[in-house]
Structures are given as structure tokens and as C-alpha cells.
Design a protein around this motif. Structure first.
Motif, PDB file in Angstrom:
ATOM      1  N   GLU A   1     -22.647  15.979  22.886  1.00 53.17           N
ATOM      2  CA  GLU A   1     -24.042  15.952  23.344  1.00 53.17           C
ATOM      3  C   GLU A   1     -24.474  17.303  23.901  1.00 53.17           C
ATOM      4  O   GLU A   1     -25.626  17.718  23.730  1.00 53.17           O
ATOM      5  N   ARG A   2     -23.550  18.029  24.530  1.00 52.94           N
ATOM      6  CA  ARG A   2     -23.885  19.364  25.020  1.00 52.94           C
ATOM      7  C   ARG A   2     -24.111  20.333  23.871  1.00 52.94           C
ATOM      8  O   ARG A   2     -25.054  21.145  23.900  1.00 52.94           O
TER       9      ARG A   2
ATOM     10  N   ALA B   1     -30.493  22.342  20.278  1.00 54.74           N
ATOM     11  CA  ALA B   1     -31.750  22.159  19.556  1.00 54.74           C
ATOM     12  C   ALA B   1     -32.049  20.660  19.566  1.00 54.74           C
ATOM     13  O   ALA B   1     -31.329  19.867  20.165  1.00 54.74           O
ATOM     14  N   TRP B   2     -33.117  20.252  18.881  1.00 58.47           N
ATOM     15  CA  TRP B   2     -33.439  18.819  18.799  1.00 58.47           C
ATOM     16  C   TRP B   2     -32.238  18.078  18.216  1.00 58.47           C
ATOM     17  O   TRP B   2     -31.663  18.481  17.215  1.00 58.47           O
ATOM     18  N   PHE B   3     -31.851  16.974  18.872  1.00 59.08           N
ATOM     19  CA  PHE B   3     -30.635  16.264  18.488  1.00 59.08           C
ATOM     20  C   PHE B   3     -30.806  14.774  18.760  1.00 59.08           C
ATOM     21  O   PHE B   3     -30.831  14.337  19.907  1.00 59.08           O
ATOM     22  N   GLU B   4     -30.966  14.020  17.695  1.00 60.01           N
ATOM     23  CA  GLU B   4     -31.027  12.564  17.787  1.00 60.01           C
ATOM     24  C   GLU B   4     -30.117  11.978  16.706  1.00 60.01           C
ATOM     25  O   GLU B   4     -30.582  11.513  15.656  1.00 60.01           O
ATOM     26  N   PRO B   5     -28.805  12.016  16.914  1.00 55.01           N
ATOM     27  CA  PRO B   5     -27.880  11.511  15.892  1.00 55.01           C
ATOM     28  C   PRO B   5     -28.048  10.017  15.693  1.00 55.01           C
ATOM     29  O   PRO B   5     -28.387   9.269  16.625  1.00 55.01           O
ATOM     30  N   ARG B   6     -27.790   9.585  14.458  1.00 55.59           N
ATOM     31  CA  ARG B   6     -27.873   8.152  14.154  1.00 55.59           C
ATOM     32  C   ARG B   6     -26.539   7.606  13.663  1.00 55.59           C
ATOM     33  O   ARG B   6     -26.138   6.509  14.027  1.00 55.59           O
TER      34      ARG B   6
ATOM     35  N   TYR C   1     -26.775  20.184  10.528  1.00 55.68           N
ATOM     36  CA  TYR C   1     -26.658  20.209  11.979  1.00 55.68           C
ATOM     37  C   TYR C   1     -25.593  19.206  12.448  1.00 55.68           C
ATOM     38  O   TYR C   1     -25.654  18.653  13.536  1.00 55.68           O
ATOM     39  N   GLY C   2     -24.594  19.008  11.609  1.00 62.11           N
ATOM     40  CA  GLY C   2     -23.528  18.085  11.956  1.00 62.11           C
ATOM     41  C   GLY C   2     -22.571  18.677  12.986  1.00 62.11           C
ATOM     42  O   GLY C   2     -22.377  19.894  13.051  1.00 62.11           O
ATOM     43  N   ILE C   3     -21.992  17.794  13.767  1.00 68.31           N
ATOM     44  CA  ILE C   3     -21.020  18.207  14.780  1.00 68.31           C
ATOM     45  C   ILE C   3     -19.716  17.457  14.531  1.00 68.31           C
ATOM     46  O   ILE C   3     -19.708  16.226  14.438  1.00 68.31           O
ATOM     47  N   VAL C   4     -18.631  18.211  14.414  1.00 70.45           N
ATOM     48  CA  VAL C   4     -17.295  17.630  14.277  1.00 70.45           C
ATOM     49  C   VAL C   4     -16.535  17.925  15.563  1.00 70.45           C
ATOM     50  O   VAL C   4     -16.391  19.087  15.953  1.00 70.45           O
TER      51      VAL C   4
END
Length: 352
Positions: A164-165, A170-175, A259-262
Motif C-alpha cells: 500500500e505504501r 500514484a493513484w492506486f485502487e487494486p482489485r 502499475y502492478g506490484i509484486v
């Protein structure tokens, strides 16, 4: 009292032995041990691959996934006899580094931290133990059957915080979330994802045993296909990697949405070489603003987050994660895998 101990870096040295009863120093709790969880780190220590004894000693008492009940507490502390508690694993280095000085000892820069049951500090796998009141976390009494799950939950609480950090740059609303691995860390990562209201998918190669049902009953989706199939179907915004399998790590990095985060939580074995298309991986990370972050251990903030998460979880579901309870005198059995194992614990008190 009895405790589970090893000679660090000596395979086959595990034993249940008599050790002196601990005497609490000023500011410490005296705790009656209820149970400890067994994880991959414990198995590496037992195999002689890892671990450091306390200075001046040749043995290390194991156990970092703790659970106990307070026997005595310092005056004017927030604890009292009968409280259910967990002891924090890591202690900051004595210098301290900048991170440790700010309470972020999970991010220690110089490696001079100590860890209960792992590095230069005896663990919690004993019938009695002491812990500084500043490094003890009180649990809801209803969590007694599952409270030893707190420490692994701190690992994923921190992982989610890191995700989350990073996302907030930037704008971040993961689904959609993909968790690779349905062991304890993977299942708990999925639990915290569901608690966040996300569409959670879990990938594991087994198709029998308790894992598929646990994922389904959590409200998530279980997969056992190749990761390429899963990522093309799910296109996850977030991946939490909990296996440490090298090829899976790189496949996960290649399969996220833009904009994926692993977040990597699994520790890979050394010495395994892979052929990877480094150019393509770099290109995708840069052009899609992707991020890959490693996360390990936890500080006090994550312990409190984890305690809240467990208190909100279905206790019956958590109990199903614990697939074997091994009594203290047969502790060695906990380190031999059996079909269907998820979380194995060692009970330190006959009533647990």
C-alpha cells in the motif's frame, strides 16, 4: 523446565531437554508457554543450515512463533496474570542503526539485530519464558487455540503495508490479488486481502487436502494451473509471492497488470540457476511503472495490525489451518512433513 533446543549448525542435534527456569528481570513478564508454531526457518535450523546460539552458549532454544499466558507482570504495566500474549521475535541492534532507533527494527541496516529462537537469543519453545513488556503483544482470549498464528500474520501484515505504501506513489485502487503458495503465509496473505475487500486468487500445485477448501471458504479462488495461465486470466494488480520458487518469482513479475506490484515474502534457496529474459523483464517494469519489493520480519506496528486481523477472522477457519498439534516431548515429529500439513505446532502445555 523442558525446552526444545539444538546445537546451531549441527544437523541431528534437536532434543527436548531440561533447562533452568527463567527469572524475569525488571520490566519483564514471566510467561507459561502454551504453544509454538513450526516454520521453514525452524526446519533450516534443525537441519543445521542456519541459527546462532546466545553468546557464551552452545545451544539455542527454538521457537519464534510463540503463544503463552502471563504468570507475573511488572507493576504498572498493561499486563496482568492470565493475559494471553505473544512475544516479538526481533530486537534492535545495540548501536542502534537509524532504522532500529526509530522502531523499524525489521528494517535493520547493519544486521546486528538479534532474534528469539533464531539469532543469538533463546526462543519461546519452553514451558516458561520471559519477555520484556515492551516486546509482548496481548491477544483476545478467544484466540487461544490459534494465537501462535500471530507471528506469521505479522509477516503478511507488513507485506500488505509495504504494498500500500508503494502503491500510494500514484493513484492506486487494486482489485485483483494473486497469492502464490497456499502454505501458512500464503493463506494468511489471502485472508488479509479478503479483509480488504479484494478479489483474491491463490495458486498452489496441490489439488487434494485441505488447501483448496480453505481458500474457497475464505471467499477466494483456488488455482492449480501453470502461473502463465492464471496471470493471463486474472491479470493481478498485486502479487504476493510466498513460495520462494525462482521461476515462479520471475513469472509472477511478468504477469501483472500495468502499475502492478509484486511483493516477495518467500526466501529462495541459493545455487539454483535460471535462464531469464532480463531485457524483457526490465522493459516491462519500466514501461508499466511496475514495482517489485521484498519484505521480511515485522515490527511492533505490524504485530498490532496482525492481532486486529486475527480478531476479525473466523476462528474456525484459522483452526483448520493448524493441521497437527505435537506434544512437547515428541517435538521432533513436528519437523518431519506429513501429507496435508499446513501449520504444525508444538504444544507446551497439556491443555493447549
Amino acid at each position: 523446565m523442558r525446552a526444545v533446543a539444538v546445537h546451531p549448525l549441527t544437523a541431528g542435534s534437536l532434543e527436548v531437554r531440561d533447562v533452568p527456569d527463567p527469572v524475569p528481570h525488571q520490566g519483564e513478564l514471566l510467561v507459561g508457554g502454551l504453544a509454538v508454531g513450526v516454520c521453514g526457518t525452524d526446519k533450516e535450523i534443525v537441519a543445521g543450515e542456519y541459527g546462532w546460539a546466545p553468546p557464551g552458549h552452545d545451544r539455542l532454544v527454538l521457537g519464534h512463533e510463540s503463544l503463552g499466558r502471563v504468570r507475573t507482570a511488572p507493576p504498572n504495566s498493561e499486563f496482568q496474570a492470565g493475559d494471553l500474549v505473544v512475544g516479538v521475535v526481533r530486537r534492535p541492534d545495540p548501536v542502534p542503526c537509524g532504522a532500529c532507533a526509530r522502531g523499524e527494527f525489521d528494517m535493520c541496516r547493519n544486521g546486528r539485530y538479534t532474534e528469539r529462537g533464531i539469532k543469538e537469543h533463546d526462543g519461546y519453545a519452553s514451558q516458561l519464558w520471559t519477555v520484556e513488556s515492551d516486546y509482548a503483544v496481548k491477544l483476545d482470549p478467544a484466540l487461544e487455540p490459534v494465537g501462535m498464528l500471530l507471528e506469521p500474520t505479522t509477516v503478511v501484515a507488513k507485506a500488505w503495508e509495504q504494498i500500500e505504501r508503494v502503491g500510494s506513489r500514484a493513484w492506486f485502487e487494486p482489485r485483483r490479488v494473486l497469492v502464490t503458495g497456499a502454505g501458512p503465509i500464503g493463506l494468511l496473505a489471502a485472508l488479509l486481502g479478503v479483509q480488504r475487500g479484494l478479489d483474491v486468487h491463490v495458486l498452489d500445485r496441490v489439488t487434494a487436502g485441505p488447501k483448496p477448501a480453505l481458500v474457497k471458504d475464505l471467499g477466494a479462488t483456488y488455482h492449480s494451473e501453470d502461473i502463465d495461465q492464471v496471470t493471463s486470466q486474472v491479470v493481478p494488480d498485486v502479487v504476493i509471492e510466498a513460495t520462494g520458487v525462482g521461476q515462479l518469482v520471475f513469472d509472477a513479475m511478468a504477469g501483472t497488470a500495468t502499475y502492478g506490484i509484486v511483493c516477495l515474502t518467500g526466501v529462495s534457496a541459493k545455487g539454483r540457476r535460471l535462464s531469464v529474459d532480463a531485457g524483457t523483464i526490465n522493459r516491462e517494469l519500466v514501461l508499466e511503472n511496475d514495482a517489485v519489493v521484498g519484505s521480511v520480519n515485522a515490527n511492533l506496528r505490524h504485530y498490532r495490525q496482525a492481532a486486529d486481523a486475527l480478531a476479525k477472522a473466523d476462528r474456525g477457519w484459522l483452526e483448520r489451518m493448524i493441521t497437527r498439534r505435537v506434544p512437547l516431548e515428541r517435538a521432533a515429529e513436528a519437523f518431519t512433513a506429513q501429507d496435508g500439513d499446513i501449520k504444525v505446532i508444538i504444544t507446551l502445555d497439556e491443555g493447549c
